[in-house]
Design a protein around this motif. Structure first.
Motif, short mmCIF file in Angstrom:
data_model
loop_
_atom_site.label_atom_id
_atom_site.label_comp_id
_atom_site.label_asym_id
_atom_site.label_seq_id
_atom_site.Cartn_x
_atom_site.Cartn_y
_atom_site.Cartn_z
N PHE A 99 65.53 41.81 27.30
CA PHE A 99 66.10 42.63 28.37
C PHE A 99 67.62 42.57 28.26
N VAL A 100 68.27 43.72 28.25
CA VAL A 100 69.73 43.78 28.23
C VAL A 100 70.18 44.61 29.42
N ILE A 101 70.88 43.96 30.33
CA ILE A 101 71.38 44.63 31.54
C ILE A 101 72.89 44.67 31.45
N ASP A 102 73.42 45.84 31.12
CA ASP A 102 74.86 45.95 30.91
C ASP A 102 75.56 46.50 32.15
N ASN A 103 76.83 46.82 32.02
CA ASN A 103 77.63 47.24 33.17
C ASN A 103 77.22 48.59 33.73
N SER A 104 76.46 49.37 32.97
CA SER A 104 76.03 50.67 33.50
C SER A 104 75.14 50.49 34.72
N HIS A 105 74.40 49.37 34.78
CA HIS A 105 73.59 49.09 35.96
C HIS A 105 74.47 48.95 37.20
N SER A 106 75.50 48.10 37.08
CA SER A 106 76.40 47.89 38.22
C SER A 106 77.13 49.17 38.58
N GLY A 107 77.46 49.97 37.56
CA GLY A 107 78.15 51.23 37.82
C GLY A 107 77.31 52.17 38.66
N MET A 108 76.02 52.29 38.34
CA MET A 108 75.14 53.17 39.11
C MET A 108 74.98 52.66 40.54
N GLU B 125 71.87 48.84 52.23
CA GLU B 125 72.13 47.44 51.95
C GLU B 125 73.39 47.31 51.09
N SER B 126 73.92 46.09 51.00
CA SER B 126 75.15 45.84 50.24
C SER B 126 74.89 45.97 48.74
N ASP B 127 75.98 46.17 47.99
CA ASP B 127 75.86 46.25 46.53
C ASP B 127 75.27 44.97 45.95
N GLY B 128 75.60 43.83 46.56
CA GLY B 128 75.09 42.55 46.07
C GLY B 128 73.57 42.46 46.18
N ILE B 129 73.03 42.89 47.31
CA ILE B 129 71.58 42.86 47.50
C ILE B 129 70.89 43.83 46.55
N ILE B 130 71.47 45.02 46.41
CA ILE B 130 70.89 46.00 45.49
C ILE B 130 70.96 45.48 44.06
N LYS B 131 72.03 44.77 43.70
CA LYS B 131 72.14 44.18 42.37
C LYS B 131 71.02 43.16 42.14
N ILE B 132 70.76 42.31 43.14
CA ILE B 132 69.70 41.32 43.02
C ILE B 132 68.35 42.01 42.83
N ILE B 133 68.10 43.06 43.59
CA ILE B 133 66.84 43.80 43.47
C ILE B 133 66.71 44.41 42.07
N SER B 134 67.82 44.89 41.54
CA SER B 134 67.78 45.58 40.25
C SER B 134 67.42 44.66 39.10
N LEU C 122 72.07 55.54 42.01
CA LEU C 122 70.77 55.09 41.51
C LEU C 122 70.63 53.58 41.66
N LEU C 123 69.39 53.16 41.83
CA LEU C 123 69.02 51.74 41.76
C LEU C 123 68.18 51.57 40.50
N PRO C 124 68.78 51.06 39.39
CA PRO C 124 68.02 50.89 38.15
C PRO C 124 67.31 49.53 38.15
N MET C 125 66.00 49.54 38.28
CA MET C 125 65.25 48.28 38.33
C MET C 125 64.69 47.96 36.95
N SER C 126 65.23 46.91 36.33
CA SER C 126 64.68 46.46 35.05
C SER C 126 63.32 45.81 35.31
N PHE C 127 62.33 46.18 34.51
CA PHE C 127 60.98 45.71 34.80
C PHE C 127 60.16 45.54 33.53
N ARG C 128 59.10 44.76 33.67
CA ARG C 128 58.02 44.73 32.69
C ARG C 128 56.73 44.53 33.44
#
Length: 484
Positions: free
Chosen positions: A233-242, A340-349, A248-254
């Motif tokens: 899994f590679v989560i780069d800065n584009s996630h935080s940017g969205m 919700e705050s960006d921090g919470i959305i980041k954790i969810i993502s 968008l909320l990009p949720m990395s998943f398997r």
């Protein structure tokens, strides 16, 4: 989104692949740099528990170059065509760049020490793989073979399909059709601008080969491909940017089902409800259920709900459902997740990917700026729990120094001012030392093998701000005089 077969194709799904090190040359501002995982030099047949590696350093010192390299490496190892923007990452003073990823593969009482090396080159038409090779040492029954190259592809070598000839002969055997297929696969890889070793046409030949002499190397190739498809899994800065743009909320998943698994980023629109077909709605439900298992403990009392607005026809004419992600806390009225705050959305993502890394020894999760928006104390708690109880690997960059107080010295590397030796471990660190304090002291006083901070002059910064302010005031005064 990637789909993969859990049982087909003879894959050795029980094999565990662990990254041991990554070396990059002439990528962005890194002339040469190597990161080493805490268990990287361990030749035990047991892969051990969790491995965490945090990369710290000042802005522009090569941290994100590591994350970007992982992203490109993954694309290459699943057989995709080269991303043209790789050319922009090659150092402007160089015509080529190099990546070397070292892995340990644990399989049936056997340890394979494997290196995958790629050399990129520029041309008038863009970027291409000039050379790629894989070497391997095998540890079995108390003995270890030498680490030799078993597949070496050179784009401009028109006389050989790949070297060494001995491995090629083992692969071909008495079936001359295989040789023809390998030549065709080479042409296809060059035309598609993808890896020859991991390109789709080559994989079909290599993975299905029945040569007993090539058996060990087939295990290695399959395991590395599986790792790239399923476990990296590679989560780069584009996630935080969205997230920060609230789009968008990009949720990395398997998600693993009975026969087929799915992995990727599930991008959830934040601005308004969205429409999903039945398959994606079911997938979103599974991702949310996994996230909710842990989320309420990280954000006390919080869970995610999928609000169903009912059926709605898709553009294709198929039946769909209009839904929206909602945040629920206790007995309070649910609110859209975008509130919700960006921090919470980041954790969810990243939470589903973190759960995967926590429970699976073969998962390698790479996150750029893990600390973005996350409360410092919570960040430390998450890292502490992961280091003590998880099974997989976590590699992250961060500016928040809390991790330096929670992790041991082998789990932290620092970027340096020297582009020819970009990443180092802190030396002379004792168990009783506070790594955070040592780092700050090393910034101001030095004492490490490399300079780890390019000193800034506060007086010059202050003078520059005053100069800029003076120029702005002059421009503002001219504007006022012109309007009078």
């Amino acid at each position: 989104m990637l789909l993969y077969n859990l049982h087909g194709g003879g894959f050795m799904w029980k094999d565990i692949v662990r990254l041991s090190s990554l070396t990059i040359k002439n990528i962005k501002n890194v002339k040469n740099g190597t990161i080493i995982m805490p268990h990287g030099n361990n030749r035990s047949l047991d892969c051990g528990g969790a491995e965490i590696l945090g990369i710290y350093g000042q802005n522009g010192s090569g941290k994100t170059a590591i994350v970007d390299t992982f992203s490109f490496l993954q694309q290459i190892m699943i057989g995709e065509g080269l991303d043209p923007k790789i050319g922009d990452y090659i150092d402007t003073d160089s015509e080529s760049a190099e990546v070397n990823a070292e892995f340990n593969i644990f399989s049936e009482n056997t340890l394979y020490e494997v290196g995958y090396n790629i050399i990129f080159a520029k041309s008038d038409d863009g970027i291409f793989i000039d050379r790629e090779y894989i070497n391997c040492a095998i540890n079995y029954d108390g003995s270890r073979t030498n680490k030799n190259i078993f597949m070496d592809y050179k784009r401009n070598d028109n006389e050989a399909i790949f070297k060494p000839q001995k491995r090629l002969d083992e692969l071909i055997g008495k079936n001359k059709n295989i040789k023809t297929d390998l030549i065709v696969a080479k042409k296809i890889a060059e035309k598609s601008n993808c890896s020859y070793i991991f390109g789709e046409s080559s994989r079909e030949i290599l993975f299905n080969n029945e040569s007993e002499k090539f058996k060990n190397y087939k295990i290695v190739l399959k395991a590395l491909f599986r790792f790239a498809v399923r476990d990296l899994f590679v989560i780069d800065n584009s996630h935080s940017g969205m997230i920060s743009t609230n789009v968008l909320l990009p949720m990395s998943f398997r998600v693993d089902k009975e026969k087929v698994g799915m992995k990727g980023d599930f991008a959830v629109p934040l601005m308004e409800p969205f429409v999903l077909d039945s398959e994606r709605k079911e997938l979103l439900g599974e991702i949310v259920d996994q996230i909710n298992t842990v989320l309420y403990t990280i954000i006390p009392g919080m869970r995610i709900d999928i609000k169903d607005y009912g059926k709605q026809t898709l553009d294709s004419g198929e039946e769909g459902w209009k839904v929206e992600l909602m945040s629920v806390r206790g007995d309070k009225k649910p609110i859209p997740i975008r509130m919700e705050s960006d921090g919470i959305i980041k954790i969810i993502s990243i939470l589903n990917a973190l759960i995967q890394a926590f429970s699976n020894s073969s998962i390698c999760l790479v996150i750029d700026e893990l600390d973005a928006g996350i409360f410092e104390y919570l960040l430390g708690e998450l890292l502490d729990i992961f280091s003590k109880s998880a099974k997989g690997q976590l590699i992250f960059t961060s500016h928040n120094l809390r991790a330096l107080e929670m992790l041991d010295k082998e789990s932290i590397m620092f970027s340096t001012v020297n582009p020819d030796n970009r990443y180092i471990h802190m030396k002379n660190v004792k168990d009783s030392n506070n790594l955070r304090s040592m780092y700050i002291r090393s910034i101001t006083l030095g004492g490490q093998e490399e300079l780890i901070y390019e000193e800034t002059d506060s007086l010059k910064i202050s003078r520059a701000f005053r100069k800029a302010g003076k120029l702005l005031n002059e421009e503002r005064k001219k504007g006022c005089d012109g309007n009078s």
